[in-house]
Design a protein around this motif. Sequence first.
Motif, PDB file in Angstrom:
ATOM      1  N   LEU A   1       3.120   6.432  -7.900  1.00  0.00           N
ATOM      2  CA  LEU A   1       1.754   6.583  -7.174  1.00  0.00           C
ATOM      3  C   LEU A   1       0.826   5.462  -7.599  1.00  0.00           C
ATOM      4  N   ASN A   2       1.708   4.246  -6.994  1.00  0.00           N
ATOM      5  CA  ASN A   2       0.987   2.868  -7.014  1.00  0.00           C
ATOM      6  C   ASN A   2      -0.308   2.971  -5.858  1.00  0.00           C
ATOM      7  N   ALA A   3      -1.287   2.024  -6.235  1.00  0.00           N
ATOM      8  CA  ALA A   3      -2.586   2.287  -5.558  1.00  0.00           C
ATOM      9  C   ALA A   3      -2.396   2.512  -4.096  1.00  0.00           C
TER      10      ALA A   3
ATOM     11  N   LEU B   1      -4.683  -7.673  -6.894  1.00  0.00           N
ATOM     12  CA  LEU B   1      -4.224  -6.958  -7.910  1.00  0.00           C
ATOM     13  C   LEU B   1      -3.034  -5.994  -7.855  1.00  0.00           C
ATOM     14  N   HIS B   2      -2.807  -5.995  -6.279  1.00  0.00           N
ATOM     15  CA  HIS B   2      -1.594  -5.063  -6.062  1.00  0.00           C
ATOM     16  C   HIS B   2      -0.641  -5.993  -5.068  1.00  0.00           C
ATOM     17  N   GLY B   3      -0.126  -5.588  -3.936  1.00  0.00           N
ATOM     18  CA  GLY B   3       0.856  -6.296  -3.359  1.00  0.00           C
ATOM     19  C   GLY B   3       0.362  -7.862  -2.822  1.00  0.00           C
ATOM     20  N   GLY B   4      -0.956  -8.025  -2.844  1.00  0.00           N
ATOM     21  CA  GLY B   4      -1.266  -9.590  -2.626  1.00  0.00           C
ATOM     22  C   GLY B   4      -1.108 -10.424  -3.593  1.00  0.00           C
ATOM     23  N   ALA B   5      -0.403 -10.022  -4.760  1.00  0.00           N
ATOM     24  CA  ALA B   5      -0.076 -10.918  -6.058  1.00  0.00           C
ATOM     25  C   ALA B   5       0.971 -11.937  -5.444  1.00  0.00           C
ATOM     26  N   ALA B   6       1.772 -11.326  -4.531  1.00  0.00           N
ATOM     27  CA  ALA B   6       3.233 -12.198  -4.355  1.00  0.00           C
ATOM     28  C   ALA B   6       2.739 -13.572  -3.710  1.00  0.00           C
TER      29      ALA B   6
ATOM     30  N   GLU C   1      -8.817 -16.391 -16.714  1.00  0.00           N
ATOM     31  CA  GLU C   1      -8.521 -15.805 -15.322  1.00  0.00           C
ATOM     32  C   GLU C   1      -6.980 -15.176 -15.371  1.00  0.00           C
ATOM     33  N   ARG C   2      -6.902 -14.247 -14.357  1.00  0.00           N
ATOM     34  CA  ARG C   2      -5.492 -13.513 -14.390  1.00  0.00           C
ATOM     35  C   ARG C   2      -4.498 -14.333 -13.737  1.00  0.00           C
ATOM     36  N   ILE C   3      -3.370 -14.429 -13.951  1.00  0.00           N
ATOM     37  CA  ILE C   3      -2.044 -15.114 -13.843  1.00  0.00           C
ATOM     38  C   ILE C   3      -1.372 -14.039 -12.875  1.00  0.00           C
TER      39      ILE C   3
ATOM     40  N   GLY D   1       1.805  -8.640 -15.615  1.00  0.00           N
ATOM     41  CA  GLY D   1       1.186  -7.705 -16.157  1.00  0.00           C
ATOM     42  C   GLY D   1       1.595  -6.325 -15.163  1.00  0.00           C
ATOM     43  N   HIS D   2       1.162  -5.168 -15.897  1.00  0.00           N
ATOM     44  CA  HIS D   2       1.702  -3.831 -14.984  1.00  0.00           C
ATOM     45  C   HIS D   2       0.798  -2.623 -15.690  1.00  0.00           C
ATOM     46  N   ARG D   3       0.446  -1.725 -15.185  1.00  0.00           N
ATOM     47  CA  ARG D   3      -0.442  -0.694 -15.534  1.00  0.00           C
ATOM     48  C   ARG D   3       0.576   0.155 -16.158  1.00  0.00           C
ATOM     49  N   ILE D   4       2.007   0.225 -16.017  1.00  0.00           N
ATOM     50  CA  ILE D   4       2.705   1.164 -16.719  1.00  0.00           C
ATOM     51  C   ILE D   4       3.941   0.395 -17.394  1.00  0.00           C
TER      52      ILE D   4
ATOM     53  N   HIS E   1       1.914 -17.063 -24.852  1.00  0.00           N
ATOM     54  CA  HIS E   1       0.708 -17.305 -24.880  1.00  0.00           C
ATOM     55  C   HIS E   1      -0.217 -15.874 -24.675  1.00  0.00           C
ATOM     56  N   LYS E   2       0.109 -15.048 -23.941  1.00  0.00           N
ATOM     57  CA  LYS E   2      -0.494 -13.874 -23.470  1.00  0.00           C
ATOM     58  C   LYS E   2       0.303 -12.332 -23.816  1.00  0.00           C
ATOM     59  N   GLY E   3       1.597 -12.537 -23.779  1.00  0.00           N
ATOM     60  CA  GLY E   3       2.462 -11.592 -24.201  1.00  0.00           C
ATOM     61  C   GLY E   3       2.683 -10.680 -23.075  1.00  0.00           C
TER      62      GLY E   3
ATOM     63  N   ASN F   1       5.985  -8.930 -13.300  1.00  0.00           N
ATOM     64  CA  ASN F   1       6.100  -7.922 -12.553  1.00  0.00           C
ATOM     65  C   ASN F   1       6.902  -8.134 -11.126  1.00  0.00           C
ATOM     66  N   VAL F   2       6.832  -7.128 -10.512  1.00  0.00           N
ATOM     67  CA  VAL F   2       7.848  -7.035  -9.234  1.00  0.00           C
ATOM     68  C   VAL F   2       7.466  -8.422  -8.166  1.00  0.00           C
ATOM     69  N   ASP F   3       6.205  -8.903  -8.279  1.00  0.00           N
ATOM     70  CA  ASP F   3       5.752  -9.607  -7.385  1.00  0.00           C
ATOM     71  C   ASP F   3       5.977 -11.156  -7.774  1.00  0.00           C
ATOM     72  N   PHE F   4       6.359 -11.323  -8.917  1.00  0.00           N
ATOM     73  CA  PHE F   4       6.636 -12.853  -9.571  1.00  0.00           C
ATOM     74  C   PHE F   4       7.882 -13.391  -8.893  1.00  0.00           C
TER      75      PHE F   4
ATOM     76  N   ILE G   1       6.011  -8.496   4.156  1.00  0.00           N
ATOM     77  CA  ILE G   1       7.049  -8.111   3.686  1.00  0.00           C
ATOM     78  C   ILE G   1       7.443  -7.050   2.600  1.00  0.00           C
ATOM     79  N   PHE G   2       6.555  -7.082   1.717  1.00  0.00           N
ATOM     80  CA  PHE G   2       6.264  -6.069   0.771  1.00  0.00           C
ATOM     81  C   PHE G   2       6.010  -4.611   1.410  1.00  0.00           C
ATOM     82  N   ALA G   3       5.150  -4.684   2.566  1.00  0.00           N
ATOM     83  CA  ALA G   3       4.929  -3.491   3.291  1.00  0.00           C
ATOM     84  C   ALA G   3       6.195  -2.904   4.103  1.00  0.00           C
TER      85      ALA G   3
HETATM   86  C1  SDX Z   1       2.151  -4.097  -7.992  1.00  0.00           C
HETATM   87  O1  SDX Z   1       1.015   0.319  -9.735  1.00  0.00           O
HETATM   88  C2  SDX Z   1       2.263  -0.240  -9.141  1.00  0.00           C
HETATM   89  O2  SDX Z   1       3.342   0.187  -9.204  1.00  0.00           O
HETATM   90  C3  SDX Z   1       1.860  -1.660  -8.382  1.00  0.00           C
HETATM   91  C4  SDX Z   1       3.512  -2.276  -7.970  1.00  0.00           C
HETATM   92  C5  SDX Z   1       4.223  -1.310  -7.104  1.00  0.00           C
HETATM   93  O3  SDX Z   1       5.321  -1.405  -6.978  1.00  0.00           O
HETATM   94  O4  SDX Z   1       3.364  -0.636  -6.232  1.00  0.00           O
HETATM   95  O5  SDX Z   1       4.278  -2.086  -9.083  1.00  0.00           O
HETATM   96  C6  SDX Z   1       3.070  -3.421  -7.508  1.00  0.00           C
HETATM   97  O6  SDX Z   1       1.037  -4.337  -7.446  1.00  0.00           O
HETATM   98  C7  SDX Z   1       2.476  -5.090  -9.192  1.00  0.00           C
HETATM   99  C8  SDX Z   1       1.055  -5.722  -9.847  1.00  0.00           C
HETATM  100  C9  SDX Z   1       0.612  -6.989  -9.150  1.00  0.00           C
HETATM  101  N1  SDX Z   1      -0.571  -7.631  -9.430  1.00  0.00           N
HETATM  102  C10 SDX Z   1      -0.584  -8.643 -10.226  1.00  0.00           C
HETATM  103  O7  SDX Z   1       0.367  -9.369 -10.498  1.00  0.00           O
HETATM  104  C11 SDX Z   1      -2.035  -9.184 -10.344  1.00  0.00           C
HETATM  105  C12 SDX Z   1      -2.091  -9.607 -11.930  1.00  0.00           C
HETATM  106  N2  SDX Z   1      -1.867  -8.482 -12.815  1.00  0.00           N
HETATM  107  C13 SDX Z   1      -3.075  -7.819 -13.336  1.00  0.00           C
HETATM  108  O8  SDX Z   1      -4.039  -7.878 -12.666  1.00  0.00           O
HETATM  109  C14 SDX Z   1      -2.860  -6.756 -13.942  1.00  0.00           C
HETATM  110  O9  SDX Z   1      -1.903  -6.858 -14.844  1.00  0.00           O
HETATM  111  C15 SDX Z   1      -2.650  -5.293 -13.265  1.00  0.00           C
HETATM  112  C16 SDX Z   1      -3.715  -5.095 -12.149  1.00  0.00           C
HETATM  113  C17 SDX Z   1      -1.399  -5.344 -12.726  1.00  0.00           C
HETATM  114  C18 SDX Z   1      -2.650  -4.055 -14.148  1.00  0.00           C
HETATM  115  O10 SDX Z   1      -3.817  -4.070 -14.920  1.00  0.00           O
HETATM  116  P1  SDX Z   1      -4.304  -2.909 -15.884  1.00  0.00           P
HETATM  117  O11 SDX Z   1      -3.465  -2.040 -16.239  1.00  0.00           O
HETATM  118  O12 SDX Z   1      -5.764  -2.609 -15.343  1.00  0.00           O
HETATM  119  O13 SDX Z   1      -4.814  -3.979 -17.135  1.00  0.00           O
HETATM  120  P2  SDX Z   1      -6.025  -4.498 -17.666  1.00  0.00           P
HETATM  121  O14 SDX Z   1      -6.715  -5.094 -16.462  1.00  0.00           O
HETATM  122  O15 SDX Z   1      -6.739  -3.485 -18.484  1.00  0.00           O
HETATM  123  O16 SDX Z   1      -5.222  -5.446 -18.828  1.00  0.00           O
HETATM  124  C19 SDX Z   1      -5.111  -5.276 -19.947  1.00  0.00           C
HETATM  125  C20 SDX Z   1      -5.246  -6.803 -20.594  1.00  0.00           C
HETATM  126  C21 SDX Z   1      -6.636  -7.543 -20.419  1.00  0.00           C
HETATM  127  O17 SDX Z   1      -6.907  -8.245 -21.450  1.00  0.00           O
HETATM  128  P3  SDX Z   1      -8.047  -8.033 -22.460  1.00  0.00           P
HETATM  129  O18 SDX Z   1      -9.391  -8.058 -21.469  1.00  0.00           O
HETATM  130  O19 SDX Z   1      -7.824  -6.608 -23.111  1.00  0.00           O
HETATM  131  O20 SDX Z   1      -7.962  -9.078 -23.507  1.00  0.00           O
HETATM  132  O21 SDX Z   1      -4.164  -7.804 -20.235  1.00  0.00           O
HETATM  133  C22 SDX Z   1      -4.988  -8.796 -19.478  1.00  0.00           C
HETATM  134  C23 SDX Z   1      -6.401  -8.254 -19.101  1.00  0.00           C
HETATM  135  O22 SDX Z   1      -7.240  -9.431 -19.064  1.00  0.00           O
HETATM  136  N3  SDX Z   1      -4.223  -8.844 -18.321  1.00  0.00           N
HETATM  137  C24 SDX Z   1      -4.024 -10.187 -18.211  1.00  0.00           C
HETATM  138  C25 SDX Z   1      -3.099  -9.888 -16.687  1.00  0.00           C
HETATM  139  N4  SDX Z   1      -2.913  -8.751 -16.491  1.00  0.00           N
HETATM  140  C26 SDX Z   1      -3.612  -8.338 -17.602  1.00  0.00           C
HETATM  141  N5  SDX Z   1      -4.293 -11.494 -18.212  1.00  0.00           N
HETATM  142  C27 SDX Z   1      -3.864 -12.470 -17.614  1.00  0.00           C
HETATM  143  N6  SDX Z   1      -3.042 -12.579 -16.385  1.00  0.00           N
HETATM  144  C28 SDX Z   1      -2.701 -11.326 -15.839  1.00  0.00           C
HETATM  145  N7  SDX Z   1      -2.078 -10.868 -14.989  1.00  0.00           N
END
Ligand code: SDX
Length: 379
Positions: free
Chosen positions: A192-194, A224-229, A257-259, A263-266, A307-309, A313-316, A335-337
């Motif tokens: 149940l992704n976004a 924050l979703h597919g646009g990350a790629a 700034e987010r990289i 990262g991933h919600r799950i 540096h951030k642990g 994720n799939v987009d990287f 292409i993700f779509a």
């Molecule tokens: C996809 O849900 C799915 O299944 C999605 C997907 C799918 O197949 O459909 O897997 C595909 O969308 C993958 C995700 C692609 N998005 C990105 O790569 C964008 C960067 N990632 C983030 O924005 C983030 O990790 C999310 C949005 C993916 C998840 O965010 P959450 O679960 O809401 O986590 P959070 O924002 O609460 O972050 C927790 C902590 C925070 O730090 P603190 O404020 O607590 O100190 O982790 C940090 C965040 O700042 N953090 C990051 C980070 N992701 C989380 N810090 C830097 N870079 C990041 N990418």
Amino acid sequence: MKMNVEIKEGLEGIIACKTSISRVDIEDGKAVLEYRGYNIHDLARYSTYEETAYLLLFGELPTKKELKAFEEELKDLRDLPAQIIGLLTHLPPFTHPMVVLRTAISYLGSMDKEKHFMDYEHSIQKAKSLIAKIPTIIAYFHRIRTGQNLVHPNPDLGHAENFLYMLKGEVPDRIEARALDVDLILHADHELNASTFAARIAASTLADMYACVVAATGTLMGPLHGGAAQKVIEMLREIAVPWRAEEYVLKKLERKERIMGFGHRIYRNVMDPRTIELRNLAKKLAKMKDSKWFEIAEEVAKAVYKHKGLLPNVDFYSACVYACLGIPDDLFIPIFAMGRIAGWTAHIIEQYVNNRLIRPRALYIGEKGKKYIPLRERG
Ligand code: SDX
């Protein structure tokens, strides 16, 4: 409403529906992803996108005869109506291909006289049509915006192979075609992704298939979703050489700034199983193409984890795969779509069948009971 309610603004951990389409779990410290009970590693290794799409839509792996018939049906549905080609020609060439995709899908819906039928047979037919046509929409728009002749679908080629053929005007080599095929399998569904949730919300109102897929397409585009790629490859281009990766990462983290691509919600502290497959694919393609993207990506992944642990994720690594395949940066999200359309349509149909309107509540925090002041008294 009581003020002491617990609000989960990202709906994290909330179970919003039942599904039998895909399962994401953490078992014995490892992430598990299954489509209809089949492990993603097996599907990536042994299946094709057509077979995986069949599995997601119908719930079981096809027999040889069923798969052949499904493949032929998709081939027959690849062509676009003249009106859609006209749309692709008239949209500004600078239009983002994801905006083109959602517009073309909406236009396809306007041409489907049976778009309001949500019964199973009609829904399956629309799903097949969208699975078949999305690659053509993407490839045709790119050919038009770059002033190249259209390369029409080739019925002798498989789904992924034919997309690369229509995009680049030459039949891809076997390894490249298989790499994209595996990438599409890995992107086909993810519980149940976004964007899938957006599709299910629309389907829960009994909106037509096209409306549901437009909702999903618009949602997927967000960075924050597919646009990350696309953001990932732009980041790798900016870094340019492996030894600049750590400095780049540190600067981003210092600026809070987010990289993108991490990262991933799950998958909090476990590797996304798709990332394992895509990393292997990226490594293999980079070696074959003598490309630097994988090496730079590895240094970025090391620095972000140090540096951030955070894990990739799939987009990287899919960004590395697409770059090695010579795909333009702004086609990464389409292409993700192209992969996810199978999952979206399976979830839309599942929502139609066991439907319940999705309508949560919100905690009101604004002002209450204000007296209306007529305009003449408001100055
Ligand atoms: C996809 O849900 C799915 O299944 C999605 C997907 C799918 O197949 O459909 O897997 C595909 O969308 C993958 C995700 C692609 N998005 C990105 O790569 C964008 C960067 N990632 C983030 O924005 C983030 O990790 C999310 C949005 C993916 C998840 O965010 P959450 O679960 O809401 O986590 P959070 O924002 O609460 O972050 C927790 C902590 C925070 O730090 P603190 O404020 O607590 O100190 O982790 C940090 C965040 O700042 N953090 C990051 C980070 N992701 C989380 N810090 C830097 N870079 C990041 N990418």
